[in-house]
Design a protein around this motif. Sequence first.
Motif, PDB file in Angstrom:
ATOM      1  N   ARG A 324       0.851  -1.179   0.113  1.00 14.21           N
ATOM      2  CA  ARG A 324       0.093   0.047   0.100  1.00 14.21           C
ATOM      3  C   ARG A 324       0.825   1.303  -0.108  1.00 14.21           C
ATOM      4  N   PHE A 325       2.228   1.428   0.380  1.00 11.96           N
ATOM      5  CA  PHE A 325       3.048   2.308   0.558  1.00 11.96           C
ATOM      6  C   PHE A 325       3.650   2.587  -0.812  1.00 11.96           C
ATOM      7  N   PHE A 326       3.940   1.107  -1.350  1.00  9.39           N
ATOM      8  CA  PHE A 326       4.728   1.319  -2.797  1.00  9.39           C
ATOM      9  C   PHE A 326       3.375   1.858  -3.588  1.00  9.39           C
ATOM     10  N   GLU A 327       2.175   1.564  -3.501  1.00  7.90           N
ATOM     11  CA  GLU A 327       1.226   2.021  -4.212  1.00  7.90           C
ATOM     12  C   GLU A 327       1.080   3.651  -4.356  1.00  7.90           C
ATOM     13  N   ALA A 328       1.100   4.154  -2.958  1.00  8.75           N
ATOM     14  CA  ALA A 328       1.269   5.809  -2.498  1.00  8.75           C
ATOM     15  C   ALA A 328       2.118   6.387  -3.354  1.00  8.75           C
TER      16      ALA A 328
END
Length: 412
Positions: A324-328
Amino acid sequence: MAGRRVRQAGLHLPGEPGPHNAITDVPGVEVGAVTLIEGSGPLRTGHGPVRTGVTAVLPRGRAGVGHPCAAGMAVLNGNGEMTGAAFVEEVGLLDLPIMLTNSHAVGACHRGVVDWVSAHVPQRAQRWMLPVVAETYDGFLNDINGDHVTPAVAAAAMDAARGGPVAEGSVGGGTGMNCYGYTGGTGTSSRQVPFGADRYTLGVLVQANFGARRELVVAGHPVGRRLTDDDLFAASAAVQPAGAGSVIVVVATDAPLLPGQCKALARRVPLGLARTGTSGSHFSGDLFLALSTAEQHVSGSQYPQPGDERLEQMSLVPWRHLDRFFEACAGGGGGRAQRAVRQRRDGRPRRPPGARTAGGAGAGDGAHRPVAGRCACPGGEVRASQYPLGVSTSMNSGSGSVPPRVTLSRLT
């Protein structure tokens, strides 16, 4: 669509931004900028025209200098410079201000950090200092060999650092930059990332000076190939190839991450940039730094003291939940670069909503003040009269005039 962002134009960007949609939405992060604008007409080394500056990112603010953050960096193309990177790679920690400027002002900013820390955080200056200073090349619009950025200018950028809204476009280190053949510079945004019962923020600041016009992609549409009629940079390819210049990206989050996880986050940045069309020119230094401001209770790389032999601990978001942090980071990455692309012909940075009228991250109109004998506008406005309309494609040869700021509707 003048003055509108992508969301207002009906285009979709993933994720939920923070209150300012800026890196300063990450608690504690402060940004300051000094913009140098002086002169017009033919280039004369040492005299101008001057279109440059310095941007300072303080991960824990001025009060937190010397308090280490977990950090990691990544490189897409190494035709650039980020001082202090070897030490970040070695220990995975960072405790000094991060400086962004032009390619030939790295030394001045490095010295400026040493001087500023010595004056304001003398206990930190008792140990070696390896500041992180990163650069992009503004020699197409700026007298880059003229030594206009001094250590005092770098110090002023750190003094100006504040939280809140961040001025974008032709401001600070991004003043003389171009992106996809348009006016480039500074862009920033943020995303909210839920994790369990907590909610973290991931923010990014980019100094954009990359991309050939023909490559430009907006929301998945290859618009650049239709917008080549006024591409001054392609016309000047004999001096500087289209797509040359570099991009620096700083990623910050308050989520607790290990240094290796910060490095993994930094590696996702070019996935976002690629969505804007760039193929990563050989002539572009593409360097990325990611850090975590979470309180980790680690002492950093200090000299050992009697009685301090004890274990230190760091908490972390489990690797299995990092997507989810990679996506952000990657999902909104293109927007940060597009926020750096300026619409106006007068070269003015976009004044963020609620911006203050003094120096700092949100400084707006009327923020001019002299620094080192030149026009310094921390986060301030550049007047139209300072950008003459005489066009030359031989700026670096010493015979040209500063080109006009070409237009493109603001995209984010």
